[in-house]
Enzyme design. Sequence first.
Site, PDB file in Angstrom:
ATOM      1  N   GLY A 191      76.950  18.738  40.193  1.00 10.81           N
ATOM      2  CA  GLY A 191      75.492  18.696  40.217  1.00 10.81           C
ATOM      3  C   GLY A 191      74.859  20.064  40.421  1.00 10.81           C
ATOM      4  O   GLY A 191      75.539  21.052  40.721  1.00 10.81           O
ATOM      5  N   HIS A 192      73.541  20.097  40.320  1.00 12.90           N
ATOM      6  CA  HIS A 192      72.837  21.368  40.433  1.00 12.90           C
ATOM      7  C   HIS A 192      72.979  21.967  41.831  1.00 12.90           C
ATOM      8  O   HIS A 192      72.937  21.270  42.820  1.00 12.90           O
ATOM      9  CB  HIS A 192      71.370  21.265  40.033  1.00 12.90           C
ATOM     10  CG  HIS A 192      70.600  20.144  40.634  1.00 12.90           C
ATOM     11  ND1 HIS A 192      69.289  19.927  40.319  1.00 12.90           N
ATOM     12  CD2 HIS A 192      70.946  19.159  41.500  1.00 12.90           C
ATOM     13  CE1 HIS A 192      68.862  18.882  40.983  1.00 12.90           C
ATOM     14  NE2 HIS A 192      69.833  18.391  41.689  1.00 12.90           N
TER      15      HIS A 192
END
Lengths: 343, 343, 343
Positions: B241-242
Amino acid sequence: MTAGSAITLGALAADLGVELRGDGAVAVTRVAVLTQAEPDCLSFLGDRRYRSALERTRAGAVILAPGDAQHCPAPVLVTENPYLVFARAARRLHPYPPVVGGVHPSAVVDDSARIDPGAWIGPLTVVEAEAEVGPGVFVGPGCIVGAGCVIGAESRLVARVTLCEGVQVGRRVLLHPGCVIGREGFGFAKDGERWVRIPQIGRVRLGDDVEIGANTTVDRGAIDDTVIAAGAKIDNLIQIGHNCEIGENTAMAACSGISGSTRIGRNCTIAGAVGMAGHLEIGDGVHFTGMAMVTRSFPEPGVYSSGIPAMPSAEWRRAVARFRQLDELARRLKHVEDELKAK
Amino acid sequence: MTAGSAITLGALAADLGVELRGDGAVAVTRVAVLTQAEPDCLSFLGDRRYRSALERTRAGAVILAPGDAQHCPAPVLVTENPYLVFARAARRLHPYPPVVGGVHPSAVVDDSARIDPGAWIGPLTVVEAEAEVGPGVFVGPGCIVGAGCVIGAESRLVARVTLCEGVQVGRRVLLHPGCVIGREGFGFAKDGERWVRIPQIGRVRLGDDVEIGANTTVDRGAIDDTVIAAGAKIDNLIQIGHNCEIGENTAMAACSGISGSTRIGRNCTIAGAVGMAGHLEIGDGVHFTGMAMVTRSFPEPGVYSSGIPAMPSAEWRRAVARFRQLDELARRLKHVEDELKAK
Amino acid sequence: MTAGSAITLGALAADLGVELRGDGAVAVTRVAVLTQAEPDCLSFLGDRRYRSALERTRAGAVILAPGDAQHCPAPVLVTENPYLVFARAARRLHPYPPVVGGVHPSAVVDDSARIDPGAWIGPLTVVEAEAEVGPGVFVGPGCIVGAGCVIGAESRLVARVTLCEGVQVGRRVLLHPGCVIGREGFGFAKDGERWVRIPQIGRVRLGDDVEIGANTTVDRGAIDDTVIAAGAKIDNLIQIGHNCEIGENTAMAACSGISGSTRIGRNCTIAGAVGMAGHLEIGDGVHFTGMAMVTRSFPEPGVYSSGIPAMPSAEWRRAVARFRQLDELARRLKHVEDELKAK
């Protein structure tokens, strides 16, 4: 999808080898569910619970079991296995378009590749050196056929399929968009804290009638090959590690992952999101339910499960807290038993 | 895969810095397992359990530990770490083909991109504005190199790799087919019932010697960057994920997912199908076993696990029913203990 | 990513409909977090815990809630929902580049496709027969738009998106690289031990403002359609089986999988790596936590969970051993209770 081609019930019954009761001159052009069927539609009754829908259907014809025939207002195709006959009838009405041999001008095909004149190579597809593409093969748009790959007759690479170097594809294999077959497996040796890649020089071999889903990955073997046997059906977003072997007619549902060198037998079903450790032996006729965590071999046929089904979160939090105390709870129970016995 | 190139044992031993016992003029051309090796093959013994295979091997030479040398009928390369030396020897015999600089005529390269003359841009690949491709880089067929990406020397994009805008790739990075690096992360604000996308303006940075598997996705940061440090190895079908950070030499096996802003230390191993919540801190030297469910930070080194291994379904159903009663069972046990004490 | 375009705080406050306190002539050009912001940056305070960062920020302006305004050394944009306003301000500063109509010369577009003059078809993209692409649509590099697909106004196919035949895409839909929409679902009938594919003739329909993540797969319906309603947000590496329906504004995090014919209501949130069986009914406002195993319908709103959080492996092994004895433990407890009662 494609508009179906019209066929009379008489011709269809003969094609499928089933009994027709009703007017053989009636034609159908497509399939539909009972409740939405129009007079040009073929439908089917697979589950007796939907018999009321059968009684009111507007379908032109219905495939069903002998015991249901009397409840149908339309002509019927009678069979002991309506679902299987429906599968075949639907393919008859909605065939894949015929494969017309040729190479799209935008494809990039190496001079040393051998493309059968009856195979189609789609737009913006790459075929690398020494690859062989058999008769009747459909290679859709945006595919990559790596060096030395061999694709057997009548296989379909729907679109954007990646075959890395040396993949062996059987006949009538169906490969869905985004799948990656034959990437180098995840093998490393340690040099102190650093990982050193171990070259992966095995191949992937896919048997006849294999199907591989969208965005699924099948790694090539480290030295020997990764093998998926004839008739195996692999769904979307599945990982198959290097040197795995999947037996004939085994089916795996989406989101599952199999670590390297695990062997699965014939006629198994692996439900969705199952995880398997590496170097296991799974026998023939083994069935895992969804999200099963497979950490040991299961040589015997049977149905195996794991996991905790979802429940209200407050209840779950309490149960989880107790789970962590389980060993202690069991010891306390033993103590209580001993005390009682002593009294 | 590629036919190996012949090399004498003398040259190989010198290359690898290991001791040769036997005829240095013997040449090998490829690697094979002990049981299938031919006289032109190099093999290895990594696990003493296979010593009987060693005694009967037809291999031209074998890499093994000092204590096993006397059992080998062929010349041996002796080392304390046969697996590591094998990894290097296999790469020597099966090298990646040398990168020949150039741009395939079917590639679409923006005029403002800077391609080193020693880099290869493969067929049907797109290189967008202001991208920089370093010396010795191999960009295989069907890749997309987004605007402003920078690819360090000797990296390999095997095929069909997607680098979104601004991805920074180190040196000797290996990116497998279908991976998507730098897509906009999953960030939204709520406007009543509707989701409003939060622009993701960070980048992805991959350190030297990083490897990213097939169909893996690494999202770019919301504002700061997502970072995968040097030497980290990421397998297939993984979601990062970011704003995650993965430490040096950490390895993650297939099908795992890490939610946004979680930071993982150095030298960790994350087995297959592990799930991690967001905003966690995982320390150096942490090991998660397969399918672990990571819902809190683990700052200390150690081995952590969760999940229920698969068992026969009937047995599992009973245990699950009891799991839901666990809190009640624990209370009843406490009650029993109190009663006993009172007697 | 793209350098932002300068805007004065006065113009920004008017655009966003929020109160400005401070000098409206100050201009900002990009967003940054409080601790790294420069004077040309717009930042925001979403969580009061970061107020000390607010007090020391060098940002040119900050979006925050009324109660925090007095602690900011820079001009402020005041709102009850700083995160939402930040999302909009960030898009204003970092807009998608405007879509310029046209077809890249390397794209392969069928003569029968209808491309709006205001739509962009990127390099090495394929648009098949009878496809329709609406005004303002951006189709990035390497996409495949299958026969008969319809793409509504202002949708973005970022890159390497695969739309199989007949996919219906609403307006302002955002499709990320590697997603595969509309592949034939995983439907088979059995013929003895062999699987016979059931043609999948339904479509996929995506409502307005839907988002589909990288390498996610959405299968087309068997007969009826697979439907993802307006405003639903689907993350990376998710599998959505044939004939699923996802309600409006429902959000699903990465690595989840939904088996065929399951229907999920509106305004649900499905955390990462959740697995759902087929043919379930999930109501409106249902929330599943990460790795939940959903094996039955949940018609009522609420929060539901499952799974065992990771713990030290030694402790876990003991608890797992006891889990397998749970039914026996419960019976022994009952026995103890009965004995006590009898005394």
